[in-house]
Scaffold this motif. Structure first.
Motif, PDB file in Angstrom:
ATOM      1  N   ALA A  97      -7.483   4.865  -2.185  1.00  0.00           N
ATOM      2  CA  ALA A  97      -9.166   4.002  -1.850  1.00  0.00           C
ATOM      3  C   ALA A  97      -9.223   2.819  -0.958  1.00  0.00           C
ATOM      4  CB  ALA A  97     -10.108   3.801  -2.574  1.00  0.00           C
ATOM      5  N   VAL A  98      -8.221   2.231  -0.852  1.00  0.00           N
ATOM      6  CA  VAL A  98      -7.667   0.711  -0.608  1.00  0.00           C
ATOM      7  C   VAL A  98      -7.068   1.056   1.064  1.00  0.00           C
ATOM      8  CG1 VAL A  98      -5.595  -1.287  -0.860  1.00  0.00           C
ATOM      9  CG2 VAL A  98      -7.344  -0.326  -2.636  1.00  0.00           C
ATOM     10  N   ARG A  99      -7.115   1.881   0.695  1.00  0.00           N
ATOM     11  CA  ARG A  99      -5.915   2.595   2.229  1.00  0.00           C
ATOM     12  C   ARG A  99      -6.622   2.959   2.983  1.00  0.00           C
ATOM     13  NH1 ARG A  99      -1.264   6.519   0.120  1.00  0.00           N
ATOM     14  NH2 ARG A  99      -0.187   4.431  -1.196  1.00  0.00           N
ATOM     15  N   SER A 130       3.838   0.507  -6.163  1.00  0.00           N
ATOM     16  CA  SER A 130       2.807   0.332  -7.080  1.00  0.00           C
ATOM     17  C   SER A 130       3.170  -0.046  -8.773  1.00  0.00           C
ATOM     18  CB  SER A 130       2.440   2.256  -7.326  1.00  0.00           C
ATOM     19  OG  SER A 130       3.317   3.156  -8.076  1.00  0.00           O
ATOM     20  N   MET A 131       2.308  -0.229  -9.016  1.00  0.00           N
ATOM     21  CA  MET A 131       2.240  -1.436 -10.370  1.00  0.00           C
ATOM     22  C   MET A 131       1.964  -0.844 -11.215  1.00  0.00           C
ATOM     23  SD  MET A 131       2.916  -5.295  -9.702  1.00  0.00           S
ATOM     24  CE  MET A 131       3.248  -6.560 -11.241  1.00  0.00           C
ATOM     25  N   MET A 156      -7.317   5.097  -6.718  1.00  0.00           N
ATOM     26  CA  MET A 156      -7.553   3.257  -6.435  1.00  0.00           C
ATOM     27  C   MET A 156      -6.095   3.104  -4.999  1.00  0.00           C
ATOM     28  SD  MET A 156      -7.040  -0.107  -8.102  1.00  0.00           S
ATOM     29  CE  MET A 156      -6.603  -1.323  -7.400  1.00  0.00           C
ATOM     30  N   LEU A 183      -7.180  -1.903 -15.658  1.00  0.00           N
ATOM     31  CA  LEU A 183      -8.321  -0.418 -14.395  1.00  0.00           C
ATOM     32  C   LEU A 183      -9.397  -1.366 -13.671  1.00  0.00           C
ATOM     33  CD1 LEU A 183      -7.662   2.316 -16.723  1.00  0.00           C
ATOM     34  CD2 LEU A 183      -6.077   1.217 -15.113  1.00  0.00           C
ATOM     35  N   LEU A 184      -9.862  -0.586 -12.895  1.00  0.00           N
ATOM     36  CA  LEU A 184     -11.064  -1.563 -12.840  1.00  0.00           C
ATOM     37  C   LEU A 184     -12.388  -1.468 -13.570  1.00  0.00           C
ATOM     38  CD1 LEU A 184     -10.963  -1.347  -9.048  1.00  0.00           C
ATOM     39  CD2 LEU A 184     -10.264  -3.462 -10.344  1.00  0.00           C
ATOM     40  N   ARG A 231       0.846  -1.146  -0.040  1.00  0.00           N
ATOM     41  CA  ARG A 231       0.387   0.073  -0.006  1.00  0.00           C
ATOM     42  C   ARG A 231       0.305   1.462  -0.017  1.00  0.00           C
ATOM     43  NH1 ARG A 231      -4.956  -0.858   4.077  1.00  0.00           N
ATOM     44  NH2 ARG A 231      -6.150  -2.703   2.706  1.00  0.00           N
ATOM     45  N   ARG A 280     -15.350   1.395 -12.200  1.00  0.00           N
ATOM     46  CA  ARG A 280     -14.712   2.883 -11.598  1.00  0.00           C
ATOM     47  C   ARG A 280     -14.590   3.784 -12.673  1.00  0.00           C
ATOM     48  NH1 ARG A 280     -12.604   0.468  -6.585  1.00  0.00           N
ATOM     49  NH2 ARG A 280     -14.394  -0.406  -5.416  1.00  0.00           N
ATOM     50  N   ARG A 310      -1.761   6.929 -11.656  1.00  0.00           N
ATOM     51  CA  ARG A 310      -2.751   5.417 -10.311  1.00  0.00           C
ATOM     52  C   ARG A 310      -1.441   5.227  -9.989  1.00  0.00           C
ATOM     53  NH1 ARG A 310      -5.495   0.033 -11.505  1.00  0.00           N
ATOM     54  NH2 ARG A 310      -4.047  -1.081 -12.483  1.00  0.00           N
ATOM     55  N   ALA A 311      -0.640   5.047 -10.892  1.00  0.00           N
ATOM     56  CA  ALA A 311       0.695   4.658  -9.425  1.00  0.00           C
ATOM     57  C   ALA A 311       1.372   5.957  -8.994  1.00  0.00           C
ATOM     58  CB  ALA A 311       1.779   3.182 -10.414  1.00  0.00           C
TER      59      ALA A 311
END
Lengths: 354, 352
Positions: free
Chosen positions: A134-136, A111-112, A131, A119-120, A107, A123, A179-180
């Motif tokens: 949001a995951v955190r 990042s990757m 993302m 991608l989702l 987290r 969303r 995102r990364a």
């Protein structure tokens, strides 16, 4: 200046199969990949990998498909568990991490970016970009500002409300990079990030990455099967073949002194003028003595730039400047010789085949 | 003398067999017929031809050796063993399934007590919310009004209320089972034969043991039969849907440090939703099929009319009720398919 090592991979082995630990014993006893496959039905994915990746540099791991490069990058964040070896990230052995600590590292520290973007689809671009936050556990308000900023930096201003399927491949990968970057992690893992893109868009994305890297100085691990891309991006190049590192080092160094017929074949097809730089082939100033000089070139200039400066006249020679000081001399005749692939090419595999 | 006497004599088992032909059970129909055909002889054995050799079945062996049970005794003992565990099973299952009876009774009451205009308005609105299509909403309202016009409204509502309850419970139970299957290969291996069995057993076979377990007056009897039959597709497609989620997306979820829970609710279920919805559609259609058959065990609704048509040879009653069932099937199918199409559009995954 000794650079800080961010990721260090030590004696890493990966064996795929039903009983990898048993097969591992044979590998340590010196069994080859082919013998292991034929005799025990196990695949030796990675064999004795030792790589140091410096902080703030782009390390490119290059190899053809099946060479184990994607397997290797997945060991860094332990998407794949190794059979034996150590992986140190910022002074901690990742393999000793428990589930919580590992998640924490994924987290906050890494990042990757993925080959097919990953991608989702349900969303929006903005939600995808945020993302990691949001995951955190942060809400939209927490990541929105940073996500918008990074989307703008990668050239997707005002696209935040779109869904991934409305974007082209190149735009999707920009979202992947945004995102990364939004995750703000110091380490970026890029798995064939540009391989699925058209050549022109790929060049754009490489330039974008280099431009961002100038300023961000992230530790980037980049996987590629394309030598031109690898040479363009790499500060440190690792060449992988059949799960074994066959050469690693500074890309110019590898280009001028390949140590394996496999690499010779690889580099014989590339445009050397575009890749080699003045500093790699110049005569250092101390040895040079006095030569009549037609002008100055930068140490980082490619040979292509210099050829166009000279209008193809081989009589010229230039002073090579590094950090504002003359550091060497480059003779056009030396330059032309450097354009011919090294004599090792004669011993290359392709030569032997014909 | 029976055909297989030689077997027991040869093996020296005559003493173990005891007096032959000493079975005290009543004569089977087959025996009676056989006796008649051979003109009253004790058995039909003639040694002249191997063509007449009977298969060494339980009945045939019994004739030679009384130690062998006859087939009818075997089925009898299956029945007895079921009856033996029945009370214990009932003590566990009865309270466990009682809420199902309440739900079904409640739904039947609710659908019957709501005035027709409110009910039709509500169902049409529901169709619109699910499908966002005015035409479909008009079709639903029209079909229901037509059923009401030909005095089939009450029956249709009974059928519909049972389907609503059973399909809802199927989803409530089936989705978690499907998720568990997708997470563990072992669970999947365990469940697939069960699902296969539920899907292939003839529907009437469910009903036989259920009649013994529960009273025919209880709604849960048909509720269980419907749920067992209709739950299969939603379980299968949930499992399949989650397993089909793009592996790279799952990797991305892991790489960004999602917990299992975040991954399940944030990635796997949303991406599997088109498949899950396809399962729900199938589950609803199968509930409808079963609710008609379940009228044999006192499930109310249009199936009762079909049954009356068969039993009393009232052709018209049966055909019109059948038409009503077709209308309901079309409504349910179209509305769930439209909802599925909307889900598909919003989560469509771009091609690589």
């Amino acid at each position: 200046m000794p650079k800080e090592i961010s990721i260090s991979i030590r004696n890493l082995y990966k064996v795929f199969g039903a009983a990898p630990q048993d097969a591992m014993k044979h590998v340590l006893a010196g069994m080859s990949k082919a013998e292991l496959m034929a005799g025990h039905g196990h695949v030796l994915g990675l064999c004795d990998i030792n790589v140091d990746m410096h902080a703030g540099e782009i390390t490119v791991i290059m190899g053809l498909s099946g060479s184990g490069k994607s397997t290797l990058i997945r060991h860094v964040n332990r998407l794949i568990e190794p059979t034996a070896g150590e992986i140190w990230v910022d002074g901690e052995n990742v393999l000793e991490f428990g589930e919580d600590r590992l998640r924490q590292m994924r987290r906050m520290q890494m990042s990757m970016v993925f080959q097919h973007f990953a991608l989702l689809p349900h969303r929006t671009v903005l939600q995808n970009t945020g993302m990691a936050q949001a995951v955190r556990g942060e809400g939209r308000a927490g990541y929105e500002k940073a996500a918008h900023e990074w989307l703008e930096r990668v050239g997707l201003k005002g696209q935040g409300h779109q869904y991934p399927h409305q974007l082209s491949g190149g735009m999707k990968q920009r979202v992947g990079i945004a995102r990364a970057l939004t995750s703000n992690a110091p380490i970026m893992l890029m798995d064939e990030a540009f391989s699925a893109l058209d050549p022109l868009i790929r060049t754009d994305m490489q330039d974008l990455l280099l431009e961002l890297q100038q300023e961000l100085r992230k530790t980037i691990v980049f996987i590629s099967h394309d030598l031109d891309e690898a040479l363009k991006l790499a500060d440190h190049l690792v060449i992988l073949k059949d799960g074994i590192v066959i050469q690693q080092g500074e890309p110019q160094e590898i280009l001028l002194h390949p140590n394996d017929p496999y690499i010779v074949d690889f580099i014989s097809d590339i445009n050397r003028a575009r890749v080699l730089r003045a500093r790699s082939i110049m005569t250092p100033a101390v040895k040079a003595g006095h030569v009549s000089v037609s002008g100055e070139v930068d140490a980082e200039d490619t040979l292509e730039t210099i050829i166009s400066r000279s209008n193809g006249d081989t009589a010229h020679s230039y002073t090579v400047m590094g950090d504002g000081k003359p550091i060497g001399v480059l003779d056009m005749k030396t330059l032309v010789r450097a354009l011919v692939p090294s004599s090792a090419a004669n011993d290359g595999m392709r030569k032997r085949a014909t | 003398m029976a055909t297989y006497d030689f077997l027991f004599d040869g093996l020296g088992l005559r003493a173990w067999c005891g007096e032959k032909g000493s079975s005290d059970g009543p004569m089977t129909m087959a025996e009676l017929l056989a006796r008649k055909k051979t003109g009253g002889a004790e058995d039909g054995f003639t040694a002249d031809s191997i063509w007449n050799l009977p298969f060494p079945s339980l009945d045939e062996l019994n004739r030679a050796c009384a130690q062998f049970a006859r087939t009818r005794d075997m089925t009898k003992s299956v029945e007895n063993s079921f009856l033996g565990i029945k009370d214990g099973l009932k003590a566990v299952l009865d309270p466990l399934t009682q809420p199902l009876s309440w739900l079904l009774e409640g739904a039947l009451y609710l659908f019957a007590a709501t005035p027709w205009w409110l009910m039709i308005f509500f169902l049409a609105t529901l169709a619109y919310v699910a499908s966002k299509s005015v035409r479909l909403m008009a079709f639903v309202a029209g079909a229901l009004l037509f059923l009401a016009f030909i005095d089939h409204y009450d029956y249709a509502m009974q059928t519909l209320s049972i389907i609503f309850v059973c399909a809802f419970l199927c989803v409530l139970l089936g989705v978690p089972i499907g998720i568990a299957m997708s997470r563990s290969d072992r669970m999947q291996r365990l469940m697939i034969p069960v699902l296969d069995m539920l899907q292939t057993l003839p529907t009437f076979v469910y009903l036989i043991p259920l009649i013994f377990l529960f009273s025919v007056t209880e709604p849960k009897l048909y509720g269980i039969a419907i749920i067992l039959y209709a739950i299969v597709p939603v379980v299968r497609l949930t499992d399949l849907g989650i397993r089909l989620v793009d592996e790279e997306v799952i990797e991305a979820a892991d790489a960004f440090g999602m917990t299992k829970r975040q991954k399940l609710f944030g990635v796997q279920i949303p991406l599997a939703l088109p498949n899950i919805m396809a399962g729900v559609n199938q589950t609803i259609m199968m509930s409808l099929a079963m609710v008609v058959i379940a009228s044999l065990v006192s499930a109310p609704g249009l199936g009762v009319l079909v049954l009356r048509g068969i039993r009393n040879l009232e052709l018209g009653v049966g055909l019109v009720a059948g038409l009503g069932i077709v209308l309901l099937a079309v409504i349910l199918d179209r509305v769930t398919k439209a909802a599925l199409a909307r889900v598909n559009a919003s989560t469509s995954v771009g091609r690589h």
